[in-house]
Design an enzyme around this catalytic site. Sequence first.
Site, PDB file in Angstrom:
ATOM      1  N   THR A   1      -4.734  -2.651  -1.920  1.00  4.76           N
ATOM      2  CA  THR A   1      -6.021  -3.109  -2.460  1.00  4.76           C
ATOM      3  C   THR A   1      -7.144  -2.723  -1.503  1.00  4.76           C
ATOM      4  O   THR A   1      -6.958  -2.749  -0.296  1.00  4.76           O
ATOM      5  CB  THR A   1      -6.002  -4.637  -2.642  1.00  4.76           C
ATOM      6  OG1 THR A   1      -4.877  -4.986  -3.447  1.00  4.76           O
ATOM      7  CG2 THR A   1      -7.283  -5.137  -3.301  1.00  4.76           C
ATOM      8  N   THR A  52      -8.247  -9.833  -0.933  1.00  3.00           N
ATOM      9  CA  THR A  52      -7.027  -9.017  -0.929  1.00  3.00           C
ATOM     10  C   THR A  52      -5.866  -9.903  -0.494  1.00  3.00           C
ATOM     11  O   THR A  52      -6.078 -10.897   0.195  1.00  3.00           O
ATOM     12  CB  THR A  52      -7.167  -7.816   0.030  1.00  3.00           C
ATOM     13  OG1 THR A  52      -5.881  -7.223   0.248  1.00  3.00           O
ATOM     14  CG2 THR A  52      -7.725  -8.219   1.394  1.00  3.00           C
ATOM     15  N   GLY A  53      -4.660  -9.540  -0.904  1.00  5.95           N
ATOM     16  CA  GLY A  53      -3.493 -10.335  -0.508  1.00  5.95           C
ATOM     17  C   GLY A  53      -2.577 -10.621  -1.682  1.00  5.95           C
ATOM     18  O   GLY A  53      -2.512  -9.838  -2.631  1.00  5.95           O
TER      19      GLY A  53
END
Lengths: 134, 167
Positions: A1, A52-53
Site C-alpha cells: 500500500t 496502511t496496515g
Amino acid sequence: TVGAVAIDAEGNLACATSTGGITNKMVGRVGDTPVIGSGGYADNQVGAVSTTGHGESILKVTLARLIIYHMEQGASPGKAADKALLHMQERVAGCGGAIVISAQGEWTAKFTTKQMAWASMEGGTLCYGLNPGE
Amino acid sequence: MKPIIVIHGGAWAIPERLVEGSMTGVKRAAREGFALLESGASAVDAVEAAVRILEDDPVFDAGHGAVLNADGDVELDAIIMDGKTLAAGAICCVKNVSNPVTLARSVMEKTDHVMLSGAGANQFAASLGIEEVSTEELVTQHAREEWGQYKYSDAVSNLFNMEAAHD
C-alpha cells in the site's frame, strides 16, 4: 500500500491511498484503502490522513477518521496517530501506520508494524525514515 | 501557507531486498510532489502525482507491483479526497489499470458517486479511454513466486506482525 497527504499554498488539504491488496487474498475481498474514513480522510478544518496496515483492523476502527477525531479534540497529529494506532492494537489486535498533516501544517508518520518507509518535504528539507523512532 | 507533502510506502515487515528501493521511491515521490506544490499545484494534484509515482514503481504493492489474489489475478483499490470540499473518489477490485488513484480521482470529479467497484469501475475506466494493461505487466516475477509459496494466514501474520488473519 502507498499513500500521500499534502497541504498546498492555499491551505487546502488532500489525501490519496492505493493498494494491490495482500497475496492470496480472497477474491472480492476489499480492505481499508478505498473506504472513506478508513484508508484516508481529508478535511481542511482539521487535517488529512492516509493509512496502511492490516485492512480489516483499520476498517473496524475507521482509523483515518479516528485520527481526525482525536485532532478535533485537540491532539497533535503525532499524539492522535499514536492514540488511534494503540486503540487498534488493543481492541482488534491490528497493526498499521498512518501519515498525517494538520490544517496548521504539523505533520507526522507513525506505525506499529516493524517498519514503514516514509518521506516528507517541507521548505527545502527532505525528512525520511524506515524503522521506529527515525 | 507553506506547502508540505508526506508519503508512505506501506507499513509492514519490509524484506531486505526491498528496503533500498522503498526508501528511494518514497523520497522521489516526496520531492516530485513537493515540486508540484511549490509551482502552485493543488494538494489534490500533488497527492495524485505522488501516488502515481509509487504505483509505477514495482517495489510497491500498488499499480505495477501489485500482488495476486487467490485466483492468481490482480485486484486494485484506491481513494483520493479533497479536504476543501470533502469530495472523495474511490475504486475497488479494479483490474488491468496502471494508476488506480487517477481512476479514483475521475470517480470524484466526473461522477456523482464516491466509489465504483469491479466490473463497473473497469467499464468506467474504458469509457474514459484509460488504456488497459495486462496482468502480466502489473505483477512482478517475485509476486508470482510468492503467490505459489504463501499460505494465506502466514502471509498476514508475517507482514503485519500479528496473529489474526482476515475475518
